[in-house]
Design an enzyme around this catalytic site. Structure first.
Site, PDB file in Angstrom:
ATOM      1  N   HIS A   1       0.978  -1.216   0.082  1.00 14.27           N
ATOM      2  CA  HIS A   1      -0.174   0.010  -0.232  1.00 14.27           C
ATOM      3  C   HIS A   1       0.666   1.136  -0.339  1.00 14.27           C
ATOM      4  O   HIS A   1       0.280   2.074  -0.268  1.00 14.27           O
ATOM      5  CB  HIS A   1      -1.049  -0.108   1.320  1.00 14.27           C
ATOM      6  CG  HIS A   1      -0.371   0.834   1.966  1.00 14.27           C
ATOM      7  ND1 HIS A   1      -0.235  -0.889   3.364  1.00 14.27           N
ATOM      8  CD2 HIS A   1      -0.444   1.445   2.381  1.00 14.27           C
ATOM      9  CE1 HIS A   1       0.197   0.110   4.556  1.00 14.27           C
ATOM     10  NE2 HIS A   1      -0.204   1.539   4.495  1.00 14.27           N
TER      11      HIS A   1
ATOM     12  N   ASP B   1      -0.186  -7.561   1.595  1.00 22.44           N
ATOM     13  CA  ASP B   1       0.225  -5.836   1.590  1.00 22.44           C
ATOM     14  C   ASP B   1       1.906  -6.231   1.928  1.00 22.44           C
ATOM     15  O   ASP B   1       2.287  -5.702   2.624  1.00 22.44           O
ATOM     16  CB  ASP B   1      -0.171  -4.586   2.982  1.00 22.44           C
ATOM     17  CG  ASP B   1      -0.151  -4.018   2.727  1.00 22.44           C
ATOM     18  OD1 ASP B   1       0.528  -3.226   1.218  1.00 22.44           O
ATOM     19  OD2 ASP B   1      -0.159  -3.289   3.368  1.00 22.44           O
TER      20      ASP B   1
ATOM     21  N   GLN C   1      -0.040   5.861  11.910  1.00 21.02           N
ATOM     22  CA  GLN C   1       0.756   6.110  10.309  1.00 21.02           C
ATOM     23  C   GLN C   1       1.650   6.644  10.487  1.00 21.02           C
ATOM     24  O   GLN C   1       2.316   7.810  10.558  1.00 21.02           O
ATOM     25  CB  GLN C   1      -0.643   7.102  10.415  1.00 21.02           C
ATOM     26  CG  GLN C   1      -0.537   7.610   8.790  1.00 21.02           C
ATOM     27  CD  GLN C   1      -2.097   7.658   8.268  1.00 21.02           C
ATOM     28  OE1 GLN C   1      -3.235   8.973   9.212  1.00 21.02           O
ATOM     29  NE2 GLN C   1      -3.328   7.732   6.994  1.00 21.02           N
ATOM     30  N   GLY C   2       1.899   6.099   8.676  1.00 23.45           N
ATOM     31  CA  GLY C   2       3.660   6.564   8.577  1.00 23.45           C
ATOM     32  C   GLY C   2       5.130   5.471   8.800  1.00 23.45           C
ATOM     33  O   GLY C   2       5.644   5.609   8.487  1.00 23.45           O
ATOM     34  N   ASP C   3       4.194   4.693   9.882  1.00 21.72           N
ATOM     35  CA  ASP C   3       4.850   3.753   9.962  1.00 21.72           C
ATOM     36  C   ASP C   3       4.858   2.564   8.955  1.00 21.72           C
ATOM     37  O   ASP C   3       5.731   1.616   8.693  1.00 21.72           O
ATOM     38  CB  ASP C   3       5.193   2.928  11.156  1.00 21.72           C
ATOM     39  CG  ASP C   3       5.260   3.802  12.707  1.00 21.72           C
ATOM     40  OD1 ASP C   3       6.031   4.564  12.813  1.00 21.72           O
ATOM     41  OD2 ASP C   3       4.378   3.873  13.353  1.00 21.72           O
ATOM     42  N   SER C   4       3.960   2.596   7.961  1.00 17.55           N
ATOM     43  CA  SER C   4       3.758   1.198   7.344  1.00 17.55           C
ATOM     44  C   SER C   4       4.763   1.054   6.149  1.00 17.55           C
ATOM     45  O   SER C   4       5.985   1.967   6.143  1.00 17.55           O
ATOM     46  CB  SER C   4       2.314   1.902   6.728  1.00 17.55           C
ATOM     47  OG  SER C   4       1.629   1.662   6.816  1.00 17.55           O
TER      48      SER C   4
END
Ligand code: 4AZ
Length: 266
Positions: free
Chosen positions: A70, A123, A216-219
């Site tokens: 993603h 993912d 969020q942002g660690d993905s």
């Protein structure tokens, strides 16, 4: 990930209050101790601040980085991954406000053919770099049956993402301590909100009292247990709430895909 829980507030607040306030605990770490942790960046899309960071990744071979599919979707990358533009991997930089370490361009993005954007299953994307990084900096990927998957095992998740659960981004790499969960426990947790946990391609981890989690942002960033890569940050319902564990792309899926491609996974 953050340290927003100071010693004082940690002493005053029950753990659940912290979780309700979306505190996503953790503390700064150095990439020199975790050299496989890399940032994904695009200044064209995300600007100069914080080196253009928007996701994380894990170095699994000298020219191979794994991340979440993603992260390289058109919505996030702003373009088709077949033509990744200024997509860059940053290694060796703790502080995104500085220019330490190396920035290496991405030559090719391969999205796991089994990735389903509708469910987040599978993912995973594999990035090939234009230049090699030190082979010793890569982390081994935990194949199926690795002790790192044993429920209760301590794990660390790394990233430059949201430290507050509400869009608080800092410059320093952080790590948060969590524990691996049994697949059934994770499936049950998410059944309450419509399901979505797929044990074939996902694994879950959480801090027992909450308050430590990816956000969020660690993905795409690495979850490491028993010395090996057991997951990549993928999704979750909020951040730091122990009722909803962090969901990760399962490391054994990464090992399988790398093996299929004839790349070394350990
Ligand atoms: C996200 O939005 C996200 N708490 C990543 C991880 C988690 C939640 C959200 C897990 O990218």
């Amino acid at each position: 990930m953050l340290s927003a829980l100071t010693a004082l507030s940690a002493a005053l607040l029950p753990a659940h209050a912290a979780a309700d306030e979306h505190i996503v605990g953790g503390s700064p770490v150095s990439v020199s101790d975790h050299p496989w942790v890399v940032a994904l960046a695009s200044r064209d899309r995300y600007g100069e601040a914080r080196s253009g960071q928007f996701c994380g990744g894990a170095l699994v071979g000298p020219d191979t980085v794994v991340t979440a599919a993603h992260c390289v979707s058109p919505e996030v990358l702003g373009r088709n991954a077949d033509d990744p533009g200024d997509l860059t991997v940053i290694a060796g930089r703790d502080d995104l406000g500085r220019d330490a370490g190396r920035e290496v361009a991405v030559r090719e993005v391969r999205i796991n053919p089994g990735y389903d954007p509708a469910t987040n299953a599978g993912d995973l994307a594999v990035l090939t770099l234009t230049e090699s990084l030190p082979a010793d900096d890569a982390i081994r990927v935990a194949g199926a049956g690795h002790p790192g998957y044993t429920p209760g095992t301590e794990a660390l998740v790394h990233g430059w993402g949201d430290t507050t659960g509400s869009g608080g981004y800092e410059n320093l790499l952080r790590a948060a301590g969590v524990r691996m969960l049994a697949d059934d426990d994770c499936a049950r947790a998410y059944e309450a909100v419509g399901g979505g946990f797929d044990a074939e391609s996902m694994v879950c981890a959480a801090a027992p009292q909450g308050g430590q989690d990816a956000c969020q942002g660690d993905s795409g960033g690495p979850l490491v247990a028993a010395g090996a890569l057991v997951g990549l940050v993928s999704w979750g319902n909020g951040c730091g709430d122990p009722a909803y564990p962090g969901v990760y792309t399962r490391g054994s899926l990464i090992a399988e895909l790398l093996d299929q491609e004839g790349r070394v996974s350990d």
